[in-house]
Design an enzyme around this catalytic site. Sequence first.
Site, mmCIF file in Angstrom:
data_model
loop_
_atom_site.group_PDB
_atom_site.id
_atom_site.type_symbol
_atom_site.label_atom_id
_atom_site.label_comp_id
_atom_site.label_asym_id
_atom_site.label_seq_id
_atom_site.Cartn_x
_atom_site.Cartn_y
_atom_site.Cartn_z
ATOM 1 N N ARG A 152 0.864 -1.177 0.000
ATOM 2 C CA ARG A 152 0.000 0.000 0.000
ATOM 3 C C ARG A 152 0.900 1.226 0.000
ATOM 4 N NH1 ARG A 152 -3.522 -2.734 -1.525
ATOM 5 N NH2 ARG A 152 -5.612 -3.054 -0.669
ATOM 6 N N GLU A 206 -4.147 7.750 -4.763
ATOM 7 C CA GLU A 206 -4.395 7.064 -6.028
ATOM 8 C C GLU A 206 -5.673 7.587 -6.667
ATOM 9 O OE1 GLU A 206 -4.184 2.821 -5.366
ATOM 10 O OE2 GLU A 206 -2.091 2.936 -4.781
ATOM 11 N N HIS A 253 -1.153 0.623 -9.549
ATOM 12 C CA HIS A 253 -1.775 -0.343 -8.625
ATOM 13 C C HIS A 253 -2.387 -1.526 -9.398
ATOM 14 C CE1 HIS A 253 -3.859 -0.774 -4.442
ATOM 15 N NE2 HIS A 253 -3.571 -1.955 -4.975
#
Length: 337
Positions: A241, A270, A289
């Site tokens: 993360r 993000e 991601h």
Amino acid sequence: MARPKVYVTRKIPSPGLEIIGEYCDYELWPDVEYPPPRSVLIEKLRDKDGLLCLLTDRIDAEVMDAAPNLKVISTYSVGYDHIDIEAATKRGIYVCYTPGVLTNATADFTWALMLAAARRVCEADRYVRSGRWDKPWNPFMLLGVDVYGKTLGIIGLGRIGRAVAERARGFNMKVIYYDLYRLSPSEEAKLGVEYRSLEDVLRSADFVSIHVPLSKETYHLIGERELRLMKPSAILVNTSRGPVVDEKALYKALKEGWIRAAGIDVWEQEPTPKDNPLLTLDNIVVAPHIASASEEARSSMAEMAARNLVAVLKGEMPPALANPDVLKIRPLSKVKV
Ligand code: GLV
């Protein structure tokens, strides 16, 4: 008999919705690119028994309080830092997640970043495409470093950390790890890993790969102090993360050469802002991601998230429950719709 009502915050791959549809009446947020705005999420949950959400949905006490019938939150992800677990448990809401099915995809992608950063794959791609390759072969063009035979440091030796360690065998690497929990000596020997302190992993490894969940304890686990401990030749990879790494410190570390390079799939925010200074650097390989984004993993995640959701609504034990304490607050026999 009334069917359970479920809200699904984004279209997920097959067979997720098919499984939900067999037992529940579901309502699906129609936009495939953006999550529902918070106000819509709250409105939609008023009469719902179950929620299937993504890591882009923040599910906190306010959302739960707006959903008096809610019995289960099933997230289409292995990470569940976007869900307030304590608040859910207190309210007797089951929280389920998708461990295991994306382990190999995520480990493979970690290796993709490691190799790409070590051998400058993305720089090479940009070099050729931009027309800068206008001179013959030369011995110094885009020199990288070997991966084979080096030391890999794994921070967080859970399912994904272990899968990354297993792949290191093929590269004849020494693997050292730090985790809150130490494996037994026989497990360490079987996996071929050595336990070290966090500082020691950072100081000794040529490649450092992060595989911890995000929590209050792991927020900015890798900051200026930790980056300064790493070797100037070391490469940092993060597929866990974003907030586990302090991006401002990482920028300084890459710019000023405290470390050699990085491979980053996850970000403090993000999508990461277009003007993130990290994006101006050549010694960082970046991705949006996507470590679990293989067709196989994403389909298995959809199936598992759906099975988790339906199991709870049937009053059965779900395949992966993140908050087992909830069983004491609201036993499964009291959940069945
Ligand atoms: C992806 O990051 C996940 O948590 O599944």
